[in-house]
Write a protein that holds these residues in place. Structure first.
Motif, PDB file in Angstrom:
ATOM      1  N   SER A 125       0.770  -1.440  -0.110  1.00 46.69           N
ATOM      2  CA  SER A 125      -0.014   0.023  -0.007  1.00 46.69           C
ATOM      3  C   SER A 125       0.837   1.320  -0.075  1.00 46.69           C
ATOM      4  O   SER A 125       0.270   2.430  -0.181  1.00 46.69           O
ATOM      5  CB  SER A 125      -0.873   0.061   1.111  1.00 46.69           C
ATOM      6  N   ASN A 126       2.139   1.197   0.306  1.00 45.49           N
ATOM      7  CA  ASN A 126       2.970   2.150   0.139  1.00 45.49           C
ATOM      8  C   ASN A 126       3.569   2.645  -1.178  1.00 45.49           C
ATOM      9  O   ASN A 126       4.408   3.420  -1.288  1.00 45.49           O
ATOM     10  CB  ASN A 126       4.061   2.245   1.026  1.00 45.49           C
ATOM     11  N   PHE A 127       3.188   1.940  -2.278  1.00 43.81           N
ATOM     12  CA  PHE A 127       3.736   1.851  -3.635  1.00 43.81           C
ATOM     13  C   PHE A 127       2.363   2.330  -4.570  1.00 43.81           C
ATOM     14  O   PHE A 127       1.441   2.111  -4.304  1.00 43.81           O
ATOM     15  CB  PHE A 127       4.508   0.954  -4.020  1.00 43.81           C
ATOM     16  N   ILE A 128       2.810   3.016  -5.567  1.00 49.03           N
ATOM     17  CA  ILE A 128       1.650   3.173  -6.952  1.00 49.03           C
ATOM     18  C   ILE A 128       2.528   2.779  -7.895  1.00 49.03           C
ATOM     19  O   ILE A 128       3.758   3.319  -8.152  1.00 49.03           O
ATOM     20  CB  ILE A 128       1.088   4.315  -6.740  1.00 49.03           C
ATOM     21  N   VAL A 129       1.800   1.786  -8.744  1.00 47.24           N
ATOM     22  CA  VAL A 129       2.653   1.417 -10.035  1.00 47.24           C
ATOM     23  C   VAL A 129       1.370   1.900 -10.990  1.00 47.24           C
ATOM     24  O   VAL A 129       0.222   1.556 -11.028  1.00 47.24           O
ATOM     25  CB  VAL A 129       2.575  -0.231  -9.959  1.00 47.24           C
ATOM     26  N   LYS A 130       2.156   2.433 -12.203  1.00 45.42           N
ATOM     27  CA  LYS A 130       1.250   3.102 -13.262  1.00 45.42           C
ATOM     28  C   LYS A 130       1.542   2.236 -14.539  1.00 45.42           C
ATOM     29  O   LYS A 130       2.875   2.101 -14.728  1.00 45.42           O
ATOM     30  CB  LYS A 130       1.192   4.499 -13.243  1.00 45.42           C
ATOM     31  N   LYS A 131       0.602   2.031 -15.436  1.00 43.05           N
ATOM     32  CA  LYS A 131       0.771   1.543 -16.904  1.00 43.05           C
ATOM     33  C   LYS A 131       0.382   2.656 -17.612  1.00 43.05           C
ATOM     34  O   LYS A 131      -0.864   2.935 -17.661  1.00 43.05           O
ATOM     35  CB  LYS A 131       0.202   0.272 -16.980  1.00 43.05           C
ATOM     36  N   ASN A 132       1.133   3.268 -18.312  1.00 43.88           N
ATOM     37  CA  ASN A 132       0.690   4.332 -19.141  1.00 43.88           C
ATOM     38  C   ASN A 132      -0.019   5.315 -18.566  1.00 43.88           C
ATOM     39  O   ASN A 132      -1.092   5.704 -18.973  1.00 43.88           O
ATOM     40  CB  ASN A 132       0.101   3.748 -20.527  1.00 43.88           C
ATOM     41  N   ASP A 180       0.573   7.325  -0.725  1.00 47.89           N
ATOM     42  CA  ASP A 180      -0.230   7.330   0.165  1.00 47.89           C
ATOM     43  C   ASP A 180      -1.717   7.563  -0.392  1.00 47.89           C
ATOM     44  O   ASP A 180      -2.163   8.765  -0.712  1.00 47.89           O
ATOM     45  CB  ASP A 180      -0.169   8.261   1.536  1.00 47.89           C
ATOM     46  N   ALA A 181      -2.511   6.692  -0.554  1.00 53.52           N
ATOM     47  CA  ALA A 181      -3.552   6.799  -1.461  1.00 53.52           C
ATOM     48  C   ALA A 181      -4.840   7.496  -0.459  1.00 53.52           C
ATOM     49  O   ALA A 181      -5.578   8.029  -1.043  1.00 53.52           O
ATOM     50  CB  ALA A 181      -4.210   5.280  -1.733  1.00 53.52           C
ATOM     51  N   THR A 182      -4.751   7.060   0.736  1.00 53.40           N
ATOM     52  CA  THR A 182      -5.575   7.834   1.709  1.00 53.40           C
ATOM     53  C   THR A 182      -5.437   9.400   1.617  1.00 53.40           C
ATOM     54  O   THR A 182      -6.460  10.251   1.495  1.00 53.40           O
ATOM     55  CB  THR A 182      -5.633   7.453   3.058  1.00 53.40           C
ATOM     56  N   LEU A 183      -4.356  10.008   1.635  1.00 55.59           N
ATOM     57  CA  LEU A 183      -3.937  11.341   1.722  1.00 55.59           C
ATOM     58  C   LEU A 183      -3.689  11.784   0.061  1.00 55.59           C
ATOM     59  O   LEU A 183      -3.467  13.229   0.006  1.00 55.59           O
ATOM     60  CB  LEU A 183      -2.786  11.736   2.438  1.00 55.59           C
ATOM     61  N   SER A 184      -3.727  11.041  -0.716  1.00 42.22           N
ATOM     62  CA  SER A 184      -3.298  11.409  -1.988  1.00 42.22           C
ATOM     63  C   SER A 184      -2.014  12.113  -1.998  1.00 42.22           C
ATOM     64  O   SER A 184      -1.899  13.344  -2.618  1.00 42.22           O
ATOM     65  CB  SER A 184      -4.300  12.132  -2.681  1.00 42.22           C
ATOM     66  N   THR A 185      -0.972  11.566  -1.434  1.00 43.96           N
ATOM     67  CA  THR A 185       0.229  12.273  -1.484  1.00 43.96           C
ATOM     68  C   THR A 185       1.368  11.340  -1.746  1.00 43.96           C
ATOM     69  O   THR A 185       1.352  10.170  -1.220  1.00 43.96           O
ATOM     70  CB  THR A 185       0.614  12.928   0.023  1.00 43.96           C
ATOM     71  N   PRO A 186       2.611  11.711  -2.147  1.00 42.81           N
ATOM     72  CA  PRO A 186       3.664  10.814  -2.344  1.00 42.81           C
ATOM     73  C   PRO A 186       4.303  10.877  -1.185  1.00 42.81           C
ATOM     74  O   PRO A 186       5.171   9.896  -1.311  1.00 42.81           O
ATOM     75  CB  PRO A 186       4.363  11.423  -3.516  1.00 42.81           C
ATOM     76  N   ILE A 187       4.283  11.457  -0.018  1.00 42.09           N
ATOM     77  CA  ILE A 187       5.017  11.262   1.295  1.00 42.09           C
ATOM     78  C   ILE A 187       4.147  10.241   2.018  1.00 42.09           C
ATOM     79  O   ILE A 187       2.985  10.151   2.160  1.00 42.09           O
ATOM     80  CB  ILE A 187       5.092  12.624   1.871  1.00 42.09           C
ATOM     81  N   ILE A 188       4.851   9.095   2.197  1.00 39.89           N
ATOM     82  CA  ILE A 188       4.295   8.275   3.122  1.00 39.89           C
ATOM     83  C   ILE A 188       4.941   8.017   4.588  1.00 39.89           C
ATOM     84  O   ILE A 188       5.752   8.263   4.748  1.00 39.89           O
ATOM     85  CB  ILE A 188       4.350   6.763   2.412  1.00 39.89           C
TER      86      ILE A 188
END
Length: 308
Positions: free
Chosen positions: A238-245, A281-289
């Motif tokens: 949950s601390n990462f986000i992976v995007k495809k295109n 951080d998906a809850t806060l919508s921030t790249p700082i975790i």
């Protein structure tokens, strides 16, 4: 607890001078050990506790600066007019407060980060002294805020010389001397954290994605601190986000390998596309975790790999 219930409570064992009377007990700062910057216009409205401070850091509202070894007031004389003849003097204006802040030897990367804060009229500042007391001010409407900063400047880096450690100096000029007269404080005894041991700045993380074959369901990324030596352990899927295109894909697992200093992220079968990975951080919508294990704050770069 509401913020108003925390303000200006003085822990003392006996009466002392307060105002011009003899009742109550005094409050005085001790040496400042930690600085908290906030954007101009930011107001403190919630209870000051560790969870709220770290959430403020994650949202980018608060910047914590530690490792202060000296915090000295720079004497600034008021503007004084002397009348011809009588020699009578009149104070025509008081000058803003100025401070010289010296940091411990926190390294060149720390100095580089401080240099990015150089500014005019950009920040407010609150102070924590060595007893853990938090000091800020209020505007005339009673809104709690940091002291307005007119100038923040970090100058040249001075390396080690013999037994003398490296030095980093910050010059801090407050904008309005009258804000000092409206200062407010929270006693360190009433806070649920120690500013020196529980607060820390955001740690930079360098992510590097390994090659990704089409059809692969595992994305391997190295995760090192900016020194490129220390592994960032304790992170979850949950601390990462992976995007495809540039579209987020599901991460169903994250396995850490402290020997290889990598995380293996389980994703849907890779396609011929551009993949990116970063902290999020998906809850806060921030790249700082906020790491659940260590309680430390991290922010990474955006690592890119092409599925082929």
């Amino acid at each position: 607890m509401a913020l108003i219930d925390q303000l200006n409570v003085v822990a003392c064992s006996q009466g002392d001078l307060l105002g011009t009377g003899m009742e109550g007990c005094t409050f005085d700062w001790n040496r400042v050990a930690t600085i908290e910057l906030s954007p101009r216009g930011y107001a403190y409205t919630a209870e000051q506790n560790l969870a709220n401070i770290k959430e403020g850091q994650q949202k980018g509202d608060l910047i914590i600066l530690q490792g202060i070894k000296s915090f000295a007031l720079v004497p600034v004389d008021p503007n004084i007019n002397t009348a011809d003849g009588s020699g009578y003097k009149t104070v025509t204006g008081e000058m803003p407060y100025e401070y010289d802040v010296m940091f411990d030897n926190n390294g060149v990367n720390y100095w580089k980060a401080l240099r990015m804060l150089n500014s005019k009229d950009r920040y407010n500042v609150a102070f924590y002294d060595i007893e853990g007391n938090k000091i800020f001010t209020q505007n005339k409407a009673g809104v709690v805020k940091g002291f307005g900063v007119k100038m923040l400047f970090v100058g040249q880096y001075k390396g080690k010389e013999g037994n003398n450690p490296a030095e980093v100096k910050m010059q801090l000029q407050l904008a309005d001397f009258s804000e000092m007269e409206r200062q407010s404080w929270i006693s360190g005894d009433t806070l649920d954290f120690s500013a020196e041991s529980d607060l820390e700045g955001v740690n930079d993380v360098n992510l590097i994605a390994s090659p990704l074959a089409i059809g692969a369901t595992e994305l391997v990324v190295s995760a090192l601190l900016l020194d490129k030596s220390h592994f960032v352990d304790g992170l979850l899927a949950s601390n990462f986000i992976v995007k495809k295109n540039n579209v987020a894909v599901a991460i169903s697992g994250a396995v850490a390998d402290s020997n290889a200093k990598t995380y293996t992220l389980t994703i849907p079968a890779a396609e011929a596309a551009t993949y990116t990975v970063s902290t999020w951080d998906a809850t806060l919508s921030t790249p700082i975790i906020l790491s659940a294990g260590s309680g430390l704050l991290y922010k990474s770069n955006i690592a890119t790999v092409i599925g082929d």
